[in-house]
Design an enzyme around this catalytic site. Structure first.
Site, PDB file in Angstrom:
ATOM      1  N   ASP A 125      67.654  -3.774   1.067  1.00 21.73           N
ATOM      2  CA  ASP A 125      66.791  -4.882   0.660  1.00 21.73           C
ATOM      3  C   ASP A 125      66.201  -4.631  -0.720  1.00 21.73           C
ATOM      4  OD1 ASP A 125      67.339  -5.987   3.068  1.00 21.73           O
ATOM      5  OD2 ASP A 125      65.356  -5.703   3.940  1.00 21.73           O
ATOM      6  N   CYS A 130      66.735   2.671   8.370  1.00 23.34           N
ATOM      7  CA  CYS A 130      66.082   1.560   7.681  1.00 23.34           C
ATOM      8  C   CYS A 130      65.873   0.389   8.621  1.00 23.34           C
ATOM      9  CB  CYS A 130      66.810   1.158   6.399  1.00 23.34           C
ATOM     10  SG  CYS A 130      68.315   0.229   6.627  1.00 23.34           S
ATOM     11  N   CYS A 178      61.058   3.514   3.283  1.00 23.88           N
ATOM     12  CA  CYS A 178      59.829   3.073   2.612  1.00 23.88           C
ATOM     13  C   CYS A 178      58.595   3.682   3.272  1.00 23.88           C
ATOM     14  CB  CYS A 178      59.731   1.555   2.643  1.00 23.88           C
ATOM     15  SG  CYS A 178      61.130   0.717   1.893  1.00 23.88           S
ATOM     16  N   GLU A 204      63.733 -12.220   3.252  1.00 20.90           N
ATOM     17  CA  GLU A 204      62.353 -11.756   3.149  1.00 20.90           C
ATOM     18  C   GLU A 204      61.717 -12.251   1.850  1.00 20.90           C
ATOM     19  OE1 GLU A 204      62.541  -7.589   5.672  1.00 20.90           O
ATOM     20  OE2 GLU A 204      62.451  -7.497   3.498  1.00 20.90           O
ATOM     21  N   SER A 221      58.802  -9.076   4.277  1.00 17.49           N
ATOM     22  CA  SER A 221      59.002  -7.639   4.301  1.00 17.49           C
ATOM     23  C   SER A 221      57.794  -6.981   4.962  1.00 17.49           C
ATOM     24  CB  SER A 221      59.148  -7.113   2.873  1.00 17.49           C
ATOM     25  OG  SER A 221      58.931  -5.729   2.817  1.00 17.49           O
TER      26      SER A 221
END
Length: 522
Positions: free
Chosen positions: A50, A91, A163, A412, A438
């Site tokens: 993404d 992820c 992330c 997103e 997101s």
């Protein structure tokens, strides 16, 4: 030939930092499987980033990838008659996709999370992936220099791992661990830590134990287990994507999870984790004070978890957490008696704009009621231009044609929400969409509006200047026009046509359910 055949799905990829290190972890898993006197068989599947596709046409294929991942893992394990399955993923789509395959196959299985990333740094300020997106908003408003803009982008991602905040990857890994399908600490062990290496070494013994006891996913993934997963998502302030993914994962084991389940838990469980995007800390910080098991133990002690649920250790949650010393630091985790928000951040809204429901992410910092004038955009690209040039205090940004069919793929909206934050409008505007957000998005945002505009949902009839009221206290989202005008607009609505006439996206559009039902394609 008498030994168990164990499939190891390796979701490694150079495309995204989340997965770039998974080959090493998979090799460690493979060694552990051999040492447990089982026969490992590795295979791979896709992953998309993404971070690359965000804000581009490529984002239309993001959620589609979850279905491709699920189908591909199921295909291999089913075709080759494997006795058990281990998935190494890291992820936000490949983990729920893997869990959907695990549920369908229903053979002894474990998910191994690749782990969270280290924080970056620029001029002594801690950075993460969302720092790069929000820097764009700061740049267009002239609030940072070109040097700082480039410095933030170049230093936000210092190495491998997912992330770093309570974004979708860490939300889903925490939910999956609490669901019972990962080993304790899997969701909070950082990607490059010795703890993650030790975890992968132990997977072989764990899968052998599941085979010996014949413990299958459906024995673990019960209704109560999914309630636990929802509960920790609320406690941690997790991504709204968890709504889509948990509904889809539950369906794979014939369990029904609805939007009402999320609201029910959000009504009674406080939000206590001071984690990004709305808070100050990262998953690496939570790891240092005890990780996900600490959170689970604190929830269990306060009556917010079902402790008798089975897990992949072959023990219950009660047994797994028995030795955890439960001490809350009051910085990263607030006490339930003095939470960040007394109820959950995920609020399910209904009204004439969302007859089938919508999902709001309300942490309390942005307020709980917003009423303003609609600024309508037919896609996120036009919306980003609008945020740059025309959005002002009191506006409700409406982004439509972004649902599972209309997007397609329910892209997103991190770039628009990050631009809003960077422009300093986080408390001054709201953003609603039939797309999704997101895990890094924050602000007064409402997504998953169903039915979507492509299917004639009421978001399709909103016009510039219409008044929209969002009330997260009473769970309402309303277009403030009279009933006669509302009915007239619906009657005169012309539905768009699908411009994708072949390939994976066409298949997705033809089979995908609404967001309120998890965007599943089976």
């Amino acid at each position: 030939m008498k030994k168990p055949f164990v499939a190891i799905a390796n979701l490694a990829s150079d495309i995204t930092p989340c997965n770039m290190h998974l080959d090493k972890l998979t090799s460690s898993v493979e060694q552990g499987v051999r040492e447990a006197d089982c026969v490992p068989f590795k295979f791979g599947t896709i992953t998309v980033s993404d971070g690359i596709s965000m804000g581009t046409e490529g984002m239309k294929a993001s959620l589609v990838s979850r279905e491709v991942i699920a189908d591909s893992i199921e295909t291999v394990v089913f075709a080759e008659g494997m006795d058990a399955l281990i998935v190494v993923g890291a992820c936000d789509k490949n983990m729920p996709g893997a869990m959907m395959a695990i549920g369908r196959i229903n053979r002894p299985s474990i998910l191994v999370y690749g782990g969270t990333i280290k924080s970056g740094k620029w001029k002594n300020k801690k950075l993460n992936i969302v720092s790069a997106f929000e820097a764009y908003g700061l740049k267009i408003k002239g609030k940072i220099s070109e040097e700082d803009y480039k410095g933030i982008i170049k230093n936000s991602i210092p190495g491998p791992g997912a992330c770093g905040g309570m974004y979708t990857a860490n939300t889903m890994s925490s939910a999956i661990e609490t669901l019972g399908m990962s080993l304790p600490y899997s969701s909070s062990n950082p990607a490059e830590s010795i703890e993650k290496k030790n975890e992968t070494n132990s997977i072989g013994k764990a899968i052998k134990n599941l085979l010996k006891k014949n413990i299958k996913p459906k024995d673990i993934m019960t209704k109560k287990a999914f309630e636990n997963a929802i509960a920790i998502t609320i406690t941690l302030g997790g991504s709204t994507n968890a709504v889509l993914h948990l509904i889809a994962m539950a369906k794979s084991v014939d369990i029904t999870i609805s939007l009402e389940d999320f609201q029910r838990f959000s009504d009674k469980i406080p939000f206590i984790a001071n984690l990004k995007p709305s808070g100050d800390y990262l998953m690496e910080d939570l790891h240092k004070i005890g990780g996900t098991p600490l959170v689970m133990k604190y929830m269990l002690d306060n009556g917010f978890l079902h402790g008798n649920c089975m897990t992949v250790t072959g023990k219950t949650i009660n047994e797994n957490l028995k030795e955890i010393d439960c001490k809350i630091d009051n910085k990263i985790l607030k006490p339930f008696s003095n939470p960040i928000k007394e109820t959950g951040h995920i609020q399910i809204l209904y009204g004439n704009l969302a007859p089938e429901g919508a999902v709001a992410k309300i942490t309390g910092k942005e307020g709980e009621i917003f009423e303003g004038s609609a600024k309508v955009y037919e896609n996120e690209f036009d919306a980003i231009k609008g945020i740059e040039n025309e959005i002002k205090q009191g506006d409700v940004i409406v982004i439509r044609n972004s649902g599972p069919k209309g997007g397609p793929g329910m892209p997103e909206m991190l770039k628009p929400t990050s631009a809003v934050v960077g422009a300093g409008l986080i408390k001054d505007v709201a953003l609603i969409t039939d797309g999704r957000f997101s895990g890094g998005s924050h602000g007064f945002v409402v997504g998953h509006i169903s039915p979507e505009s492509f299917d004639g949902g009421p978001i399709a009839i909103v016009k510039n200047g219409d008044t929209i009221k969002i009330d997260s206290i009473n769970n309402k989202i309303e277009l403030k026009i009279d009933n006669l005008e509302f009915d007239k607009r619906i009657k005169n609505l012309k539905l768009p046509t699908n411009k994708y006439n072949k390939g994976v996206v066409k298949k997705y559009i033809n089979t995908v359910s609404s967001a309120s039902k998890g965007c599943v394609t089976d």
